[in-house]
Design a protein around this motif. Structure first.
Motif, PDB file in Angstrom:
ATOM      1  N   ALA A 293       1.112  -1.220  -0.116  1.00 17.97           N
ATOM      2  CA  ALA A 293      -0.134  -0.092   0.327  1.00 17.97           C
ATOM      3  C   ALA A 293       0.994   1.279  -0.435  1.00 17.97           C
ATOM      4  O   ALA A 293       0.427   2.476  -0.533  1.00 17.97           O
ATOM      5  CB  ALA A 293      -1.054   0.139   1.091  1.00 17.97           C
ATOM      6  N   ILE A 294       1.946   1.234   0.344  1.00 17.17           N
ATOM      7  CA  ILE A 294       2.732   2.603   0.516  1.00 17.17           C
ATOM      8  C   ILE A 294       3.454   2.806  -0.203  1.00 17.17           C
ATOM      9  O   ILE A 294       3.611   3.835  -0.809  1.00 17.17           O
ATOM     10  CB  ILE A 294       3.615   2.154   1.596  1.00 17.17           C
ATOM     11  CG1 ILE A 294       3.953   1.756   3.616  1.00 17.17           C
ATOM     12  CG2 ILE A 294       4.794   3.267   1.566  1.00 17.17           C
ATOM     13  CD1 ILE A 294       4.601   1.712   4.434  1.00 17.17           C
ATOM     14  N   LYS A 295       3.750   1.800  -1.251  1.00 13.73           N
ATOM     15  CA  LYS A 295       4.297   1.951  -2.578  1.00 13.73           C
ATOM     16  C   LYS A 295       3.099   2.390  -3.696  1.00 13.73           C
ATOM     17  O   LYS A 295       2.953   3.522  -4.594  1.00 13.73           O
ATOM     18  CB  LYS A 295       4.650   0.960  -3.565  1.00 13.73           C
ATOM     19  CG  LYS A 295       5.769   0.165  -2.746  1.00 13.73           C
ATOM     20  CD  LYS A 295       6.211  -1.206  -3.528  1.00 13.73           C
ATOM     21  CE  LYS A 295       7.741  -1.234  -3.172  1.00 13.73           C
ATOM     22  NZ  LYS A 295       8.473  -2.782  -4.056  1.00 13.73           N
ATOM     23  N   CYS A 296       1.926   1.666  -3.196  1.00 15.69           N
ATOM     24  CA  CYS A 296       0.808   2.738  -4.322  1.00 15.69           C
ATOM     25  C   CYS A 296       0.699   4.108  -3.847  1.00 15.69           C
ATOM     26  O   CYS A 296       0.474   4.364  -5.026  1.00 15.69           O
ATOM     27  CB  CYS A 296      -0.200   1.531  -4.075  1.00 15.69           C
ATOM     28  SG  CYS A 296      -0.618   0.059  -4.518  1.00 15.69           S
ATOM     29  N   PHE A 297       0.410   4.250  -2.957  1.00 15.82           N
ATOM     30  CA  PHE A 297       0.343   5.511  -2.320  1.00 15.82           C
ATOM     31  C   PHE A 297       1.541   6.721  -2.355  1.00 15.82           C
ATOM     32  O   PHE A 297       0.794   7.795  -2.578  1.00 15.82           O
ATOM     33  CB  PHE A 297      -0.699   5.616  -0.221  1.00 15.82           C
ATOM     34  CG  PHE A 297      -0.921   4.620  -0.361  1.00 15.82           C
ATOM     35  CD1 PHE A 297      -2.602   4.442  -0.333  1.00 15.82           C
ATOM     36  CD2 PHE A 297      -1.121   4.281   1.819  1.00 15.82           C
ATOM     37  CE1 PHE A 297      -2.930   3.554  -0.662  1.00 15.82           C
ATOM     38  CE2 PHE A 297      -2.872   3.896   1.687  1.00 15.82           C
ATOM     39  CZ  PHE A 297      -3.372   3.074   0.800  1.00 15.82           C
ATOM     40  N   ALA A 298       2.592   6.440  -2.043  1.00 12.98           N
ATOM     41  CA  ALA A 298       3.337   6.960  -2.986  1.00 12.98           C
ATOM     42  C   ALA A 298       3.050   7.590  -3.903  1.00 12.98           C
ATOM     43  O   ALA A 298       3.735   9.125  -4.647  1.00 12.98           O
ATOM     44  CB  ALA A 298       4.599   6.443  -2.984  1.00 12.98           C
ATOM     45  N   GLN A 299       2.750   7.370  -5.575  1.00  9.00           N
ATOM     46  CA  GLN A 299       2.130   7.810  -6.306  1.00  9.00           C
ATOM     47  C   GLN A 299       0.803   8.563  -6.279  1.00  9.00           C
ATOM     48  O   GLN A 299       0.577   8.826  -8.061  1.00  9.00           O
ATOM     49  CB  GLN A 299       2.508   6.567  -7.585  1.00  9.00           C
ATOM     50  CG  GLN A 299       3.932   5.805  -7.376  1.00  9.00           C
ATOM     51  CD  GLN A 299       4.415   6.677  -7.698  1.00  9.00           C
ATOM     52  OE1 GLN A 299       4.576   7.380  -8.672  1.00  9.00           O
ATOM     53  NE2 GLN A 299       6.204   6.243  -7.219  1.00  9.00           N
TER      54      GLN A 299
END
Length: 406
Positions: A293-299
Motif C-alpha cells: 500500500a505504501i508503494k501505491c500511496f507514494a504515487q
C-alpha cells in the motif's frame, strides 16, 4: 519397528534448539493462523532505528513457549502438581497469545480494527477451538483467567510472565541494546507457587529488580524511541488519510483485505456481534499488505497521502520533539503556520503533518497484581516490602510533537 514421534526442532538464536512435541502444539504452529505471525514484525518500525530488529512475532511466541516449558518443568521439580493437560494447555495459551497482532504489531493497533489485539487473539483461539473440536477449552480458560489455578494464567500474562521475559531478551539481541538482557534461567528456576499464586523465592529479589530495570530501559531506548514513535505515527496518519480518501471514492491496487478494513472501521461491538467474516479478512493481513500500500500511496496525486507514504518508503522521517510537559499552543500555531506556507495543504489537512501526543511508562505496578516474594519463613510479601530494592514504580510521561523537518 516402532515409528517414534520425534519432536519438531526449531533452531533459535537465543535459546538454541526448541523442541515442539507432535500433537496439538505442533498442529497449532503449523496452522495458517500461526504461520501468519512469520509475516508480522515484532517491533513494528523499530528497524528504521535498529537495522537488525527485523524478527517476527512467530519467533517471539516460540521463545515464550520455550520459557514456559522451562518454568513449568522447574515447578514440577519443586513438587507442584501439574497434569499433562495443564502443561499442554498452558503451552498452547502462550503460543497463541499474540495471534491478534495486525501489521506492524502495535503501530496500527486500533486503527484497522478498533479492538485490542488481546481480544482478537481470544477470538482467533475460539475459532481454532471450533476447528479442533474443543481441544483448546482449557487453554482458553487459562488465557482468560477463568481456570481454578491462577498461577497458570500469571505465567501467560502478568508482571512476571514468559511473554515479557522472552521479548526483553529477544528484542535486546536483535536491536543490540544490551540493557534488555535478563537472567531468564535464574528467574525461571526461582519461581514457585503458594496458595495457587505465582511467587518468587527470596533469593530472586535482585534478579527481579534487574528484570524490571531492564524493562524500563528497553522501553525508553527501543519501544518508545523517539524515531520509532515518529515513524509509527507517520504510518498511522497515512492510513487515516487513505481511509478518508477511500470514503470519498478513491481506490488503489491494494490487497482486498486492507481495502476491507479501510472501507469500514469495525467497532468492538460490531466485531463481537459477528467476528467470523472479520477474522477471515484479518487473517489475510500482514506487513506485506502495508508495504504494498505504501508503494501505491507514494504515487498518488493527493499530496498528503503521497508525502507521508514517500517518507516511509525512503525513510524520510518527521522531526520529533520530546519534553516533560505539554507543548504550548503558541508553539503549535507557529509551526502550523510555517507548514501551511511551505506545503500545498489546507487547515483541515494540517493535522496529518503536525501532531502531538504523550507516552507513559510504569515498569512496575506495586498496587495491582504485585509480584509476591516468599521469604525464608514461607511468608508472602509484595516486592515493595523489601527496602533494599529500587523499584521503578514511578509513572514516567513524555510529550511529543512531530512534523516534517524544516
Amino acid at each position: 519397528m516402532t515409528n517414534k514421534a520425534y519432536p519438531k526442532l526449531f533452531n533459535d538464536p537465543i535459546y538454541g534448539l526448541i523442541e515442539l512435541p507432535k500433537g496439538l502444539l505442533l498442529e497449532l504452529v503449523e496452522h495458517p493462523f500461526y504461520q501468519r505471525l512469520r509475516r508480522i514484525g515484532q517491533l513494528g518500525w523499530a528497524h528504521y532505528v535498529y537495522p537488525g530488529a527485523t524478527h517476527s512475532r512467530f519467533s517471539h511466541c516460540l521463545g515464550a513457549y520455550y520459557l514456559m516449558r522451562k518454568a513449568l518443568g522447574h515447578l514440577q521439580r519443586k513438587g507442584i502438581a501439574l497434569s499433562e493437560a495443564e502443561m499442554e494447555a498452558c503451552s498452547a495459551a502462550i503460543l497463541l497469545h499474540d495471534l491478534g497482532h495486525g501489521p506492524f504489531s502495535h503501530s496500527l493497533e486500533y486503527e484497522l480494527l478498533d479492538i485490542a489485539h488481546e481480544e482478537i487473539s481470544l477470538a482467533l483461539m475460539q475459532e481454532l477451538n471450533e476447528q479442533m473440536q474443543g481441544r483448546l477449552d482449557l487453554a482458553i480458560a487459562i488465557f482468560k483467567g477463568e481456570y481454578k489455578r491462577p498461577f497458570l494464567q500469571q505465567l501467560v500474562s502478568g508482571q512476571l510472565d514468559m511473554d515479557r521475559m522472552d521479548y526483553l531478551n529477544r528484542d535486546s539481541f536483535y536491536t543490540g541494546v544490551a540493557d534488555g538482557i535478563v537472567s531468564y534461567d535464574r528467574l525461571c528456576q526461582l519461581l514457585t507457587v503458594a496458595d495457587e499464586q505465582l511467587v518468587l523465592e527470596q533469593k530472586a529479589i535482585y534478579s527481579i529488580e534487574r528484570f524490571l530495570m531492564a524493562r524500563r530501559l528497553m522501553y525508553w531506548q527501543v519501544y518508545l524511541h523517539k524515531n520509532s514513535i515518529s515513524t509509527s505515527q507517520q504510518c498511522l496518519k497515512m492510513m487515516q488519510r487513505a481511509r478518508q480518501l477511500k470514503g470519498a471514492g478513491k481506490n488503489w491496487r491494494i490487497s482486498s483485505a486492507l481495502a476491507f478494513f479501510l472501507d469500514h472501521k469495525y467497532t468492538k461491538a460490531e466485531f463481537w456481534a459477528n467476528p467470523k467474516p472479520i477474522l477471515a479478512q484479518f487473517n489475510q493481513l500482514d506487513d506485506s499488505d502495508i508495504y504494498q500500500a505504501i508503494k501505491c500511496f507514494a504515487q498518488d496525486d493527493d499530496f498528503v497521502l503521497s508525502f507521508l507514504a514517500q517518507g516511509l518508503l525512503h525513510r524520510q522521517l518527521f522531526k520529533i520533539e520530546l519534553q516533560d510537559q505539554a507543548f504550548a499552543p503558541a508553539q503549535l500555531a507557529q509551526i502550523g503556520e510555517e507548514l501551511l506556507q511551505k506545503y500545498p495543504i489546507t487547515e483541515e489537512e494540517l493535522p496529518f503533518l503536525l501532531y502531538q501526543g504523550q507516552q507513559e511508562l510504569q515498569a512496575y505496578t506495586a498496587k495491582q497484581k504485585a509480584i509476591l516474594v516468599q521469604n525464608k519463613a514461607k511468608q508472602l510479601l509484595p516486592l515493595s516490602a523489601w527496602p533494599e530494592l529500587e523499584l521503578p514504580t514511578k509513572v514516567l510521561r513524555k510529550y511529543y510533537l512531530s512534523y516534517p523537518k524544516r
